[in-house]
Design an enzyme around this catalytic site. Sequence first.
Site, short mmCIF file in Angstrom:
data_model
loop_
_atom_site.label_atom_id
_atom_site.label_comp_id
_atom_site.label_asym_id
_atom_site.label_seq_id
_atom_site.Cartn_x
_atom_site.Cartn_y
_atom_site.Cartn_z
CG MET A 240 -2.05 -1.01 1.13
SD MET A 240 -3.29 -0.82 2.43
CE MET A 240 -2.35 -1.29 3.88
CE1 TYR B 106 14.44 3.86 10.67
CE2 TYR B 106 15.94 4.90 12.23
CZ TYR B 106 15.70 3.98 11.21
OH TYR B 106 16.72 3.19 10.74
CG ASP C 120 -2.79 -5.73 5.29
OD1 ASP C 120 -2.73 -6.91 4.89
OD2 ASP C 120 -2.06 -4.83 4.86
#
Length: 296
Positions: A39, A106, A150
């Site tokens: 995606m 991150y 997902d």
Amino acid sequence: MAPSPSEPHIALMPSSLEDLRAALKGRYEIDREIGQGGMATVYLANDLRHERKVAVKVLRPDLAAALGPERFLREIKIAANLTHPHILPLHDSGEADGFLYYVMPYIKGDTLRERIEKEVELPVAEAVRIIREVTDALAFAHSQGVVHRDIKPDNVMLSGRHAMVMDFGVAKAVSEATGRNRLTTVGVALGTPTYMAPEQVRGRTIDSRTDIYTLGIIMYELFSGQAPYTGEESMAILFQHVEGKAKPPREINPDIPESLEAIITKAMAVDPEQRFQTFDELRAALEAASTEIGQT
């Protein structure tokens, strides 16, 4: 964050990368690409306002066009309101010159996919701990009315000893914008065939038990060292999910405790009524199994 081998690699053209840098100028300084998924493309960037490293996920152009900024931003708010130790938080999201993006911390670490590829078969105690943490995250999300849709090893980050689930809200937004029953180009991006529940394949109603099935597939892979359903063609794998004739995991790895095999088998039932009905039920079963293998 490496791409799943079963997902298409659709990269931005160099000119588009420069366009992205220009679109986010003043807010985020794009360093380099660090991952690619079905995606979105993931970039390491500097958050100029807060002086910190972040991961910026930019939706594929075709998905961004199908979604539109209003629907995307409405659905991504779901992720912004999920606060849990094992859910990767959402820092920011937005639209800039046609790019739809969202920003996460991150994290220095591997995805569960990368860990599996490195080690193939994780120690049972470590795998159980990871699954329990993912279960905690999904139990919380479901208590807030959020189904992930997902779940896969690529969407679980491992940092130190802890697991964090990411990308809540994105799959729902894309599936509703593109049509839930599509299993071609866009549809496959929403649910990697290896991890799709039978009801997803059939285009039927998706609920919390869909995530339970997918986690069952991940457990099978973690404990046995291989996915239950494989093949060269996506449709062949999807059919296997509907048929539901996976080899018992203890036939592959006899060291798997019987209690864990029973959990995996129940979670992977083709009929949602035969699965654990809630993540709280699954969590209780995992806690009992953890006691049996000496893990607290």
